[in-house]
Design an enzyme around this catalytic site. Structure first.
Site, PDB file in Angstrom:
ATOM      1  N   ASP A  28       0.830  -1.208   0.000  1.00 54.72           N
ATOM      2  CA  ASP A  28       0.000   0.000   0.000  1.00 54.72           C
ATOM      3  C   ASP A  28       0.865   1.259   0.000  1.00 54.72           C
ATOM      4  O   ASP A  28       0.369   2.360   0.221  1.00 54.72           O
ATOM      5  CB  ASP A  28      -0.997   0.000   1.159  1.00 54.72           C
ATOM      6  CG  ASP A  28      -0.338   0.150   2.529  1.00 54.72           C
ATOM      7  OD1 ASP A  28       0.910   0.231   2.603  1.00 54.72           O
ATOM      8  OD2 ASP A  28      -1.068   0.204   3.545  1.00 54.72           O
ATOM      9  N   ASP A  29       2.170   1.107  -0.254  1.00 50.81           N
ATOM     10  CA  ASP A  29       3.107   2.229  -0.195  1.00 50.81           C
ATOM     11  C   ASP A  29       3.668   2.645  -1.553  1.00 50.81           C
ATOM     12  O   ASP A  29       4.323   3.675  -1.657  1.00 50.81           O
ATOM     13  CB  ASP A  29       4.300   1.881   0.713  1.00 50.81           C
ATOM     14  CG  ASP A  29       3.879   1.664   2.156  1.00 50.81           C
ATOM     15  OD1 ASP A  29       3.129   2.490   2.679  1.00 50.81           O
ATOM     16  OD2 ASP A  29       4.323   0.669   2.761  1.00 50.81           O
ATOM     17  N   SER A  59      -1.604   4.279   2.646  1.00 48.34           N
ATOM     18  CA  SER A  59      -1.809   3.685   3.970  1.00 48.34           C
ATOM     19  C   SER A  59      -3.197   4.027   4.509  1.00 48.34           C
ATOM     20  O   SER A  59      -3.709   5.127   4.309  1.00 48.34           O
ATOM     21  CB  SER A  59      -0.749   4.203   4.944  1.00 48.34           C
ATOM     22  OG  SER A  59       0.522   3.695   4.604  1.00 48.34           O
ATOM     23  N   ASN A 147       5.312  -3.546   4.644  1.00 53.23           N
ATOM     24  CA  ASN A 147       4.818  -2.203   4.906  1.00 53.23           C
ATOM     25  C   ASN A 147       5.866  -1.395   5.665  1.00 53.23           C
ATOM     26  O   ASN A 147       6.692  -1.940   6.392  1.00 53.23           O
ATOM     27  CB  ASN A 147       3.534  -2.281   5.740  1.00 53.23           C
ATOM     28  CG  ASN A 147       2.821  -0.961   5.809  1.00 53.23           C
ATOM     29  OD1 ASN A 147       2.433  -0.401   4.791  1.00 53.23           O
ATOM     30  ND2 ASN A 147       2.647  -0.433   7.015  1.00 53.23           N
ATOM     31  N   SER A 179       4.840  -6.646   7.474  1.00 56.63           N
ATOM     32  CA  SER A 179       4.995  -5.263   7.924  1.00 56.63           C
ATOM     33  C   SER A 179       6.284  -5.108   8.729  1.00 56.63           C
ATOM     34  O   SER A 179       6.554  -5.895   9.635  1.00 56.63           O
ATOM     35  CB  SER A 179       3.804  -4.831   8.787  1.00 56.63           C
ATOM     36  OG  SER A 179       2.602  -4.872   8.029  1.00 56.63           O
TER      37      SER A 179
END
Length: 321
Positions: A28-29, A59, A147, A179
């Site tokens: 999501d980055d 994010s 993440n 993450s």
């Protein structure tokens, strides 16, 4: 003797081949040091890898399914790309197609792809377009992340990293969310040394799962994993069982503040948990990931266990006639 040696070599070759996976990397980055390091490490271990990530950092979008541009990348619905004149870290410029391959030098081999939309839209593009083009079928595994910041406790329901694996696992594809700490960020060189450690430890986990799965699926249907790496990660940091649990490091809340002109500013704020975890919370992600690599099993979607289903039938039996 020669026949035995030849047979052993053939078996070894077959074993090596069977452990080479088609892996879709999402996050999501957008383009980060973490995803570059994991891509390189997976390729070095013989896997076939394709990447499909959001154009800009996304994010907190959870499972949102939104495209910000239907044709070409523009700032109309996504002001985040204005400062970089395009996708994060130069993946593609404003005016490029809303979905497609990276134009950044060194990333144009066809494996690197972006979508100007939410994380789940990038994952969908990876599954429905990129994977079909590269392998002619769905990937063997989807890895979401790593993440830039841990996803632990109840925050997982808001996480784009988690939203990605819920989406892909819901399609029956083994999926793992990863993450790391924010000390893995490197937007200048995309070459953070901490990212490399996260990537190597991810491969350690992957090899263990492969060894136990044999020729079967990497994960049972209906199960996906949430993996969180601690800040002070080393090559010898142990893995540990964890659960989402009730202990949360972060207490998110709506925040109202004022700027230097006294104008109200609205946004998201949070408090750090004031108390240490209790003994009953010792296995919670938020506690485990502070010193170990926390590995948590998550269910796919929101369906409850059979016992809760029966409770509902009994509680509302007069309505369910």
């Amino acid at each position: 003797m020669k026949r035995s040696l030849l047979g052993g070599l053939v078996l070894a070759a077959c074993s090596t081949h069977s452990f080479a996976l088609n892996i879709l990397l999402v996050n999501d980055d957008g383009l980060t040091s973490n995803i570059k390091a994991l891509y390189d490490e997976l390729k070095a271990n013989g896997h076939s890898v394709a990447v499909s990530v959001p154009c800009s950092p996304q994010s907190g979008r959870g499972g949102a399914i939104v495209m910000y541009s239907p044709t070409t990348i523009s700032v109309d619905n996504d002001k985040q790309i204005a400062a970089e004149n395009g996708c994060h870290n130069g993946a593609a410029p404003i005016g490029a197609p809303a979905a497609g391959g990276f134009t950044k030098t060194g990333y144009t081999n066809g494996n690197w792809n972006y979508v100007h939309g939410t994380p789940v839209m990038a994952t969908a593009y990876g599954l429905d377009v990129v994977a079909v083009k590269q392998w002619g079928k769905a990937p063997d595994l989807v890895l979401s992340g790593p993440n830039e910041g841990q996803n632990v406790g109840k925050v997982v329901v808001h996480s784009g990293t988690i939203g990605n694996v819920q989406f892909s696992a819901g399609k029956g594809i083994p999926s793992i969310a990863l993450s790391a700490d924010t000390n893995t960020v490197d937007d200048k060189t995309l070459n953070n040394a901490n990212s490399a450690i996260v990537a190597k430890q991810t491969v350690v986990l992957l090899k263990e799962l492969q060894g136990k799965a044999g020729q079967g699926p990497l994960l049972p249907k209906g199960i996906t994993l949430n993996v969180n790496f601690p800040k002070n990660l080393t090559s010898s940091t142990p893995f540990a069982f964890s659960r989402i649990g009730t202990y949360d490091l972060y207490n998110f809340k709506f925040k109202v503040s004022k700027d230097d002109k006294g104008v109200n500013q609205y946004g998201l704020g949070y408090d750090i948990a004031p108390n240490a975890p209790t003994a009953a919370q010792a296995a919670d992600e938020s506690a485990v990931m502070q010193s170990k690599i926390a590995v948590t099993a998550m269910q796919v979607a929101y369906d409850q266990r059979p016992a809760a289903q029966e409770w509902l039938k009994i509680r509302l039996k007069n309505l369910f006639k």
